[in-house]
Design an enzyme around this catalytic site. Structure first.
Site, PDB file in Angstrom:
ATOM      1  N   LYS A   1       0.835  -1.193   0.000  1.00 34.01           N
ATOM      2  CA  LYS A   1       0.000   0.000   0.000  1.00 34.01           C
ATOM      3  C   LYS A   1       0.876   1.251   0.000  1.00 34.01           C
ATOM      4  O   LYS A   1       2.045   1.208   0.378  1.00 34.01           O
ATOM      5  CB  LYS A   1      -0.909   0.007   1.234  1.00 34.01           C
ATOM      6  CG  LYS A   1      -1.989  -1.044   1.235  1.00 34.01           C
ATOM      7  CD  LYS A   1      -2.808  -0.966   2.508  1.00 34.01           C
ATOM      8  CE  LYS A   1      -3.870  -2.051   2.558  1.00 34.01           C
ATOM      9  NZ  LYS A   1      -4.961  -1.823   1.588  1.00 34.01           N
TER      10      LYS A   1
ATOM     11  N   ARG B   1     -10.174 -11.749   2.086  1.00 30.40           N
ATOM     12  CA  ARG B   1     -11.001 -12.863   1.600  1.00 30.40           C
ATOM     13  C   ARG B   1     -10.287 -14.200   1.761  1.00 30.40           C
ATOM     14  O   ARG B   1     -10.945 -15.241   1.860  1.00 30.40           O
ATOM     15  CB  ARG B   1     -11.408 -12.603   0.150  1.00 30.40           C
ATOM     16  CG  ARG B   1     -10.261 -12.575  -0.838  1.00 30.40           C
ATOM     17  CD  ARG B   1     -10.613 -11.818  -2.114  1.00 30.40           C
ATOM     18  NE  ARG B   1     -10.709 -10.388  -1.892  1.00 30.40           N
ATOM     19  CZ  ARG B   1     -11.071  -9.509  -2.819  1.00 30.40           C
ATOM     20  NH1 ARG B   1     -11.369  -9.921  -4.044  1.00 30.40           N
ATOM     21  NH2 ARG B   1     -11.136  -8.221  -2.543  1.00 30.40           N
TER      22      ARG B   1
END
EC number: 3.4.11.1
Length: 491
Positions: A276, A350
């Site tokens: 990020k 996920r």
């Protein structure tokens, strides 16, 4: 400032308290108690209104002192906004405004009479339990890592907030939800060097150990390896902070099938190899707010001793990067046996959830709900006001939407149509962990749906609703209110 709550039915103009809290609408209509105090004081509130000191605009307040005929030395008049638009949101805001207005006042006891206000499609018990939740939320101050002087100042002041009314069930439920929300906020706001997976597990285990009827099991890395949790463990590989799987149980419903909540517990998300960038990474301590929310819901359920069985599962993992970190194009094998091609290491939530959802199957859930700060795409679609809801089950969607509306912790349903599923196709594995640029919140939900076949399952994406952005942003504790109300409705 800390609050403790009680009910009070004493006549407001004669009650012994430091402050009576009343309301005024934008059209200058006074709340019932404000009218009573106005009459007792010879029209003093009306006179101040006529002079322009009290406007009734939402967000305004005025502290009046020593009204003739009123025992309390202070009366706080809170602006309620337009009467014809006064609904649940406006009521909650008014209560919060009142508590914030008293923050610096020399008050140790206050009587809140806003609970007498009519709120469309809500009853007296709702008014009381929402007053407790809103007041506690407004009074919350983060203190865990402050220096001694700032911590002492922030924690100073205990106000007993007496709520005018007699619905004790509303007070009990409100206190339970407020405690659950505060627990979730406290966990979410901790820095990631403190709130590691092990810390989260130990803190949760301590809560269970000190509350009869609650139990906690912690699965370490070796136990997860034995279960074949290859997706979760792949995410954990790059961090020195080792993962834990937290399993909380509340047995209040005998032999009935349990309701199971699964919460994403990424205690910090660097993005992994797909690192990020500045402008987002500094808020990634909030990536465990799904886990914090389901733990907070468990706290509320235990406090109110709900007569049902509840299991909460939190995969607690840090997504960091070192030479052992998983990579884009890796193929990993999940607990379900399905293989997953990694398209992006920043789509890690996920991956830990799919193994936790597979693990949840062993409990034969009555319903299975996962909660996660899963996608920035959901935040782009819905902003911070609404939680994203995805499910194949219309009845479950309606239950959750209704619960959210009732407590003003609202969700909005997004589709899980088959047309989105092929975006997850992979040449090298059973499923790809990303679905491309468009519909990212939905394709993330579609990914999870592949691991919940045969389950009455729903997915809540709280990427926007879990926290407020910016330097002064904090965890919100959502959707503890929605989930607790949904569980209450099942009893």
């Amino acid at each position: 400032m800390a609050l403790q709550f009680q009910l009070n039915q004493t006549t407001p103009q004669t009650v012994t308290t430091d402050c009576v809290i009343v309301g005024i609408y934008a059209d200058k209509t006074l709340s019932p108690t404000a009218k009573t105090l106005d009459a007792a004081s010879g029209g003093r509130i009306t006179a101040l209104t006529a002079r322009g000191d009290l406007t009734g605009k939402s967000g305004t307040s005025a502290l009046l002192h020593d009204l003739n005929g009123v025992t309390a030395p202070r009366v706080l008049v809170v602006g309620l906004g337009e009467a014809d638009k006064f609904g649940p949101g406006q009521y909650i805001k008014a209560v919060g405004d009142a508590v914030r207005a008293l923050k610096d006042a020399p008050v140790t006891h206050a009587l809140l009479t806003l609970s007498e206000l009519p709120v469309k499609d809500r009853n007296a018990a709702w008014n009381i339990h929402q007053a407790v939740i809103a007041a506690d939320h407004a009074a919350y101050r983060y203190t865990a890592t402050l220096g001694t002087s700032r911590k002492k100042a922030a924690e100073s002041g205990l106000i007993t907030l007496a709520i005018h009314g007699q619905e004790s069930s509303g007070l009990t439920l409100g206190q339970a939800i407020a405690e659950g929300v505060e627990y979730a906020r406290a966990l979410g706001n901790l820095p990631p060097n403190i709130c590691t997976p092990v810390y989260l597990a130990e803190t949760t285990a301590h809560f269970a150990a000190t509350h009869p009827g609650a139990t906690c099991e912690i699965l370490d890395e070796s136990k997860m390896e034995a279960l074949g949790m290859g997706a979760l463990l792949a995410v954990a590989r790059g961090s020195a902070n080792r993962p834990r799987l937290i399993v909380l149980k509340w047995n209040g419903g005998g032999d009935a099938r349990p309701y199971v909540l699964v919460g994403k517990g990424i205690t910090f998300d660097t993005g992994g190899v797909n690192l990020k960038t500045q402008g987002g990474i500094e808020e990634m301590k909030y990536d465990m707010c799904g886990g914090a929310a389901v733990i907070g819901t468990f706290v509320a359920a235990v406090k109110v001793r709900l007569p049902l069985n509840l299991i909460v599962i939190v995969p607690a993992v840090e997504n960091a990067i070192d030479g052992n970190a998983y990579r884009p194009s890796d193929v990993i094998t999940s607990m379900s046996g399905k293989t997953i091609e990694v398209g992006n290491t920043d789509a890690e939530g996920r991956l830990i959830l799919c193994d936790a959802l597979t693990y949840a199957e062993r409990f034969k859930p009555e319903a299975l709900i996962d909660v996660a700060t899963l996608t920035g795409a959901c935040m782009i679609a819905l902003g911070r006001a609404a939680t994203g809801l995805m499910t194949h089950h219309d009845d479950l969607a309606n239950e959750l939407l209704t619960a959210g509306e009732h407590v003003h912790d609202r969700a909005w349903r997004l589709p899980l149509w088959d047309e989105y599923q092929n975006l997850l196709d992979s040449t090298f594995a059973d499923v790809y962990n990303i679905g491309g640029r468009w519909g990212g919140a939905i394709t993330a939900g579609c990914f999870l749906s592949r691991f919940t076949e045969g389950q009455r399952w729903a997915h809540l994406d709280i990427a926007g609703s879990a926290s407020n952005e910016g330097k002064r942003g904090m965890a919100t504790g959502r959707p503890v209110g929605l989930l607790t109300q949904w569980l209450v409705d099942r009893c």
